[in-house]
Design a protein around this motif. Structure first.
Motif, PDB file in Angstrom:
ATOM      1  N   ARG A 233       0.836  -1.210   0.000  1.00 57.37           N
ATOM      2  CA  ARG A 233       0.000   0.000   0.000  1.00 57.37           C
ATOM      3  C   ARG A 233       0.868   1.256   0.000  1.00 57.37           C
ATOM      4  NH1 ARG A 233      -3.323  -3.079   3.587  1.00 57.37           N
ATOM      5  NH2 ARG A 233      -2.255  -2.163   5.381  1.00 57.37           N
ATOM      6  N   GLU A 234       1.986   1.191   0.741  1.00 58.68           N
ATOM      7  CA  GLU A 234       2.901   2.330   0.758  1.00 58.68           C
ATOM      8  C   GLU A 234       3.461   2.587  -0.639  1.00 58.68           C
ATOM      9  OE1 GLU A 234       3.909   4.509   2.992  1.00 58.68           O
ATOM     10  OE2 GLU A 234       2.684   3.764   4.652  1.00 58.68           O
ATOM     11  N   LYS A 235       3.804   1.503  -1.330  1.00 59.62           N
ATOM     12  CA  LYS A 235       4.328   1.651  -2.694  1.00 59.62           C
ATOM     13  C   LYS A 235       3.266   2.261  -3.609  1.00 59.62           C
ATOM     14  CE  LYS A 235       7.642  -2.177  -2.536  1.00 59.62           C
ATOM     15  NZ  LYS A 235       7.989  -3.519  -3.081  1.00 59.62           N
ATOM     16  N   GLU A 236       2.040   1.758  -3.481  1.00 60.02           N
ATOM     17  CA  GLU A 236       0.956   2.287  -4.309  1.00 60.02           C
ATOM     18  C   GLU A 236       0.720   3.773  -4.004  1.00 60.02           C
ATOM     19  OE1 GLU A 236      -2.379  -0.174  -3.550  1.00 60.02           O
ATOM     20  OE2 GLU A 236      -1.579  -1.920  -4.633  1.00 60.02           O
ATOM     21  N   GLN A 237       0.753   4.120  -2.709  1.00 65.11           N
ATOM     22  CA  GLN A 237       0.562   5.518  -2.339  1.00 65.11           C
ATOM     23  C   GLN A 237       1.707   6.379  -2.853  1.00 65.11           C
ATOM     24  OE1 GLN A 237       0.114   5.432   1.903  1.00 65.11           O
ATOM     25  NE2 GLN A 237      -1.943   4.555   1.828  1.00 65.11           N
ATOM     26  N   PHE A 238       2.932   5.817  -2.793  1.00 66.77           N
ATOM     27  CA  PHE A 238       4.083   6.562  -3.290  1.00 66.77           C
ATOM     28  C   PHE A 238       3.984   6.779  -4.794  1.00 66.77           C
ATOM     29  CE2 PHE A 238       8.475   6.593  -4.983  1.00 66.77           C
ATOM     30  CZ  PHE A 238       8.901   7.775  -4.395  1.00 66.77           C
ATOM     31  N   THR A 244       0.711  12.234  -8.933  1.00 71.76           N
ATOM     32  CA  THR A 244       0.123  13.530  -8.594  1.00 71.76           C
ATOM     33  C   THR A 244       1.153  14.637  -8.719  1.00 71.76           C
ATOM     34  OG1 THR A 244      -1.389  12.416  -7.070  1.00 71.76           O
ATOM     35  CG2 THR A 244      -1.135  14.798  -6.813  1.00 71.76           C
ATOM     36  N   TRP A 245       2.363  14.347  -8.208  1.00 70.06           N
ATOM     37  CA  TRP A 245       3.431  15.344  -8.292  1.00 70.06           C
ATOM     38  C   TRP A 245       3.764  15.654  -9.742  1.00 70.06           C
ATOM     39  CZ3 TRP A 245       8.248  15.964 -10.331  1.00 70.06           C
ATOM     40  CH2 TRP A 245       9.032  16.992  -9.800  1.00 70.06           C
ATOM     41  N   LYS A 246       3.792  14.590 -10.554  1.00 69.50           N
ATOM     42  CA  LYS A 246       4.114  14.801 -11.970  1.00 69.50           C
ATOM     43  C   LYS A 246       3.049  15.635 -12.654  1.00 69.50           C
ATOM     44  CE  LYS A 246       5.647  12.313 -16.074  1.00 69.50           C
ATOM     45  NZ  LYS A 246       5.929  10.990 -16.672  1.00 69.50           N
ATOM     46  N   LEU A 247       1.768  15.357 -12.302  1.00 72.61           N
ATOM     47  CA  LEU A 247       0.699  16.156 -12.890  1.00 72.61           C
ATOM     48  C   LEU A 247       0.792  17.613 -12.461  1.00 72.61           C
ATOM     49  CD1 LEU A 247      -2.338  13.727 -12.494  1.00 72.61           C
ATOM     50  CD2 LEU A 247      -1.205  14.388 -14.622  1.00 72.61           C
ATOM     51  N   ALA A 248       1.225  17.819 -11.205  1.00 78.59           N
ATOM     52  CA  ALA A 248       1.281  19.184 -10.684  1.00 78.59           C
ATOM     53  C   ALA A 248       2.514  19.936 -11.158  1.00 78.59           C
ATOM     54  CB  ALA A 248       1.245  19.156  -9.157  1.00 78.59           C
TER      55      ALA A 248
END
Length: 407
Positions: A233-238, A244-248
């Motif tokens: 789950r941590e990997k998926e969240q990362f 998200t960071w890339k989109l932003a």
């Protein structure tokens, strides 16, 4: 000496199978009942040692020391049962009247054994040795053993009843704890009739092996599985964070940095300028010519291709500088270090490509560059505005520029 051998082998089995628990190096999360399980194991280790010494002294007929060791034997035995009850109650995790009664029953056993063992020096109610050195158990001993059998039976039945309301994994563990209690009480019952047999030690060994195999190891496996799921789950969240960071911070169409990224870089540059630690800095503003006309006549897909071609030209020339898309047809490059030192050559190279593209009816981009002047500029926006003005002047120049077809 087989009696000592049984204690020795049981001690080795316990130390080998539970070394991590004894060293506080268990994989599972640290819970309160694990501390109580560790205390129970320490009591069992003490019992094995005392019991082995008892068998050795009994063989040698060292009656004075044998008497003292027998007193310690009964006290350690009572402590072991008390700690077993505390462990089971803590493992079940239910705080009610029954749980309290089991804990009190274990305390009562310890207190009674301690008192009776002391009284035994004047009144042989617990044990004695005859003139031939033969061990005999008294009424108090049998009563203590019967009391142990009773509370082991009750705690085992309580555990099994509690297991019926749990999930499958927990149910197996509770059944194992209940079975361990039954094994202990059966062997304790037999020990009443065979006082010189190491049945108590065998009961601890069998019960401990069951606990290790079906409770401790099962919990460790479940903990590892839960940890793997948590890590997944941590990997998926990362990965989601990266997306998200890339989109932003990255422009989806061209792949260069976004307007938000430029604004953050602008804040950093403002701080560096305020601290007087920035000297070499230039900002270039780009604007893609004829984009609206292309979108209106050829469609937005062709317009997107045109923007990407323009971005490629910019990035190919200013390879060592960050490039930002700050609008539909606007780009910004921040020149520092090597690109700043070579800014005039890079600007000339860029303009030469654009002027050639005029002949080819290809992508045309206007650019304007402004340098940081420490004595005049207080923030990055002032440099940007000068560059923006020069870009519009260049844009008007390119629109007026016409030339005959190349030879």
């Amino acid at each position: 000496m087989y009696y000592c051998l049984v204690d020795f082998l049981a001690l080795l089995v316990l130390l080998i199978t539970n070394h991590d628990v004894l060293q506080r190096d268990s994989v599972a999360a640290d819970r309160s009942y694990q501390g109580r399980y560790r205390m129970f194991l320490l009591a069992v280790i003490s019992y094995y040692i005392v019991d082995a010494i008892w068998a050795w002294l009994y063989e040698l007929q060292k009656l004075t020391w044998l008497y003292v060791d027998t007193e310690i034997y009964f006290i350690v035995m009572a402590v072991g049962i008390w700690l077993w009850l505390r462990y089971v109650v803590a493992y079940l995790g239910i705080k009610n009247i029954f749980s309290q009664l089991f804990c009190y029953a274990g305390q009562l056993l310890f207190v009674v054994v301690l008192i009776v063992t002391i009284l035994n020096r004047w009144w042989s109610c617990m044990f004695w040795f005859d003139e031939a050195g033969v061990y005999h158990g008294g009424l108090a001993r049998d009563t203590v053993f019967i009391y142990q059998i009773l509370i082991l039976l009750l705690i085992s039945l309580y555990t099994l009843c509690f297991a019926s309301n749990c999930n499958e994994k927990q149910r197996k563990r509770y059944y194992t704890i209940g079975l361990s209690g039954f094994i202990m009480l059966v062997l304790v019952a037999i020990q009443i009739f065979f006082p010189t047999y190491p049945l108590y030690a065998i009961s601890y060994m069998l019960g401990g092996c069951l606990l290790r195999t079906f409770v401790v190891e099962n919990e460790r496996e479940e903990y590892r599985n839960n940890l793997e799921l948590a890590l997944e789950r941590e990997k998926e969240q990362f990965q989601e964070y990266k997306r998200t960071w890339k989109l932003a911070y990255n422009d989806a169409l061209t792949g260069v940095k976004s307007k938000r990224a430029f604004m953050e870089h602008e804040e950093l540059l403002d701080w560096q300028m305020a601290q007087k630690v920035k000297n070499k800095l230039a900002i270039i503003v780009f604007d893609v010519n004829n984009l609206k006309q292309i979108n209106d006549t050829l469609g937005h897909d062709e317009g997107d291709r045109y923007i990407k071609e323009a971005c490629k030209i910019i990035c190919d020339i200013f390879k060592k500088s960050p490039v930002y898309r700050v609008g539909g047809d606007e780009f910004v490059a921040v020149l520092e270090n090597d690109d700043f030192d070579n800014r005039e050559q890079l600007q000339n190279a860029f303009n030469q490509i654009i002027e050639k593209n005029l002949y080819r009816n290809d992508v045309v981009v206007a650019m304007g560059m402004a340098e940081y002047v420490p004595t005049e500029d207080e923030c990055c926006r002032q440099i940007f505005e000068r560059a923006d003005q020069r870009m519009y002047a260049r844009k008007r120049q390119l629109k007026k520029f016409t030339s005959p077809s190349p030879p």
